[in-house]
Design a protein around this motif. Structure first.
Motif, short mmCIF file in Angstrom:
data_model
loop_
_atom_site.label_atom_id
_atom_site.label_comp_id
_atom_site.label_asym_id
_atom_site.label_seq_id
_atom_site.Cartn_x
_atom_site.Cartn_y
_atom_site.Cartn_z
N GLU A 87 0.85 -1.18 0.00
CA GLU A 87 0.00 0.00 0.00
C GLU A 87 0.89 1.23 0.00
N MET A 88 0.41 2.30 -0.63
CA MET A 88 1.21 3.54 -0.66
C MET A 88 0.32 4.73 -0.96
N ASP A 89 0.78 5.89 -0.52
CA ASP A 89 0.12 7.15 -0.85
C ASP A 89 0.92 7.86 -1.94
N SER A 90 0.22 8.58 -2.79
CA SER A 90 0.86 9.27 -3.91
C SER A 90 0.49 10.75 -3.87
N TYR A 91 1.48 11.58 -3.46
CA TYR A 91 1.29 13.02 -3.34
C TYR A 91 2.00 13.74 -4.48
N MET A 92 1.45 14.86 -4.88
CA MET A 92 2.13 15.70 -5.86
C MET A 92 3.40 16.28 -5.26
N ILE A 93 4.46 16.33 -6.08
CA ILE A 93 5.73 16.92 -5.61
C ILE A 93 5.59 18.43 -5.60
N PRO A 94 5.86 19.09 -4.46
CA PRO A 94 5.73 20.56 -4.39
C PRO A 94 6.67 21.25 -5.37
N GLN A 95 6.29 22.45 -5.75
CA GLN A 95 7.05 23.18 -6.77
C GLN A 95 8.48 23.45 -6.32
N ASN A 96 8.72 23.70 -5.03
CA ASN A 96 10.06 24.01 -4.57
C ASN A 96 10.97 22.77 -4.49
N GLU A 97 10.42 21.56 -4.74
CA GLU A 97 11.22 20.34 -4.73
C GLU A 97 11.39 19.75 -6.12
N ILE A 98 10.87 20.41 -7.14
CA ILE A 98 10.95 19.89 -8.51
C ILE A 98 12.37 20.04 -9.05
N THR A 99 12.87 19.00 -9.70
CA THR A 99 14.16 19.05 -10.38
C THR A 99 13.94 19.26 -11.87
N TYR A 100 15.04 19.36 -12.61
CA TYR A 100 14.95 19.73 -14.03
C TYR A 100 14.23 18.68 -14.87
N ASN A 101 14.19 17.41 -14.44
CA ASN A 101 13.57 16.35 -15.25
C ASN A 101 12.17 15.99 -14.78
N MET A 102 11.53 16.87 -14.01
CA MET A 102 10.17 16.63 -13.53
C MET A 102 9.19 17.59 -14.18
N PHE A 103 7.91 17.20 -14.15
CA PHE A 103 6.86 18.04 -14.71
C PHE A 103 6.11 18.73 -13.57
N ARG A 104 5.98 20.03 -13.68
CA ARG A 104 5.29 20.81 -12.65
C ARG A 104 3.81 20.43 -12.60
N LEU A 105 3.30 20.21 -11.40
CA LEU A 105 1.90 19.88 -11.12
C LEU A 105 1.50 18.50 -11.64
N LEU A 106 2.46 17.71 -12.12
CA LEU A 106 2.12 16.38 -12.66
C LEU A 106 2.88 15.25 -11.98
N ASP A 107 4.11 15.48 -11.54
CA ASP A 107 4.90 14.40 -10.95
C ASP A 107 4.51 14.16 -9.50
N VAL A 108 4.67 12.91 -9.06
CA VAL A 108 4.30 12.52 -7.70
C VAL A 108 5.49 11.82 -7.03
N ASP A 109 5.39 11.67 -5.71
CA ASP A 109 6.49 11.04 -4.98
C ASP A 109 6.48 9.52 -5.13
N ASN A 110 5.30 8.91 -5.26
CA ASN A 110 5.19 7.45 -5.43
C ASN A 110 4.34 7.14 -6.64
N ARG A 111 4.97 6.63 -7.68
CA ARG A 111 4.24 6.23 -8.88
C ARG A 111 3.65 4.83 -8.70
N ALA A 112 2.48 4.63 -9.28
CA ALA A 112 1.91 3.28 -9.32
C ALA A 112 2.56 2.54 -10.48
N VAL A 113 3.25 1.44 -10.17
CA VAL A 113 3.98 0.67 -11.18
C VAL A 113 3.15 -0.55 -11.57
N LEU A 114 2.96 -0.73 -12.89
CA LEU A 114 2.15 -1.83 -13.40
C LEU A 114 2.86 -2.50 -14.57
#
Length: 221
Positions: free
Chosen positions: A117-144
């Motif tokens: 089980e896991m929670d998936s939160y949006m990554i805050p803007q001040n923690e985004i790196t150059y290879n992330m998408f603003r308002l779209l990337d999360v800390d835990n992706r669901a892998v399938l």
């Protein structure tokens, strides 16, 4: 993902989305033909009195514009009904994933693995790196796993949400106290993004969905 100034649909990541894109193009061609013909007929009626009398008083033309739309609807309905049956639920899915909507994040439960089980939160803007998408990337992706029939069970803990991945052609309301079910299959690896499509409160825009499709062998490891 979609890009700026692109009016097309997103690239498909599932066979159903691929068929939906084909149906969209098929319907758009019919609509464009209707638009051109109707525009041409309206111009003829406006500028030619003889044709105007023929259009408004002729029994033949009345029969024609009654039968023709019915024939056009048949050409749209047949592929549409075929798609409805293709989008029906899978009888024996290989993997089940349960997602629960919260204000304002998603949690995932791998029903076939009791402890996952896991929670998936949006990554805050001040923690985004150059290879992330603003308002779209999360800390835990669901892998399938790809090329695997997957059943998704969707529900909510508080208010109405909507679990949506456009490139998969899946969208299901997350309703409190109720389980909704959708089925899909990835036909290629990649990372696919979506967002809650139900206005669920003040932070509705800040609960993105990220699904990563991987090789089944890598998924099991």
């Amino acid at each position: 993902m979609s890009t700026w100034s692109n009016i097309n649909l997103q690239d498909s990541a599932s066979p159903i989305m691929e068929q939906l894109i084909y149906f969209h193009d098929h319907a758009m061609m019919i609509i464009m033909m209707i638009l051109i013909i109707v525009t041409y007929m309206m111009m003829l009626i406006s500028f030619n009195k003889n044709i105007n009398r023929f259009m408004l008083e002729g029994q033949f033309i009345e029969t024609t514009w009654t039968i023709t739309p019915a024939i056009i609807l048949v050409f749209i309905a047949i592929p549409s009904l075929r798609l409805l049956y293709l989008m029906d639920e899978i009888n024996s899915p290989t993997l089940t994933l349960k997602t629960i909507g919260h204000q304002w994040y998603w949690s995932y439960e791998y029903s076939d693995f009791s402890t996952m089980e896991m929670d998936s939160y949006m990554i805050p803007q001040n923690e985004i790196t150059y290879n992330m998408f603003r308002l779209l990337d999360v800390d835990n992706r669901a892998v399938l796993p790809m090329n695997t029939f997957i059943r998704m069970i969707v529900t909510s803990e508080d208010v109405l949400h909507s679990w949506t991945i456009p490139s998969l052609a899946v969208k299901a309301d997350a309703t409190p106290g109720r389980l909704n079910q959708i089925s899909f299959l990835f036909n290629r690896p990649g990372v696919f993004y979506g967002q809650c499509s139900e206005i669920c409160g003040a932070n509705h825009s800040f609960m993105p969905i990220v699904i990563e499709s991987v090789n089944p062998k890598y998924f099991m490891e």
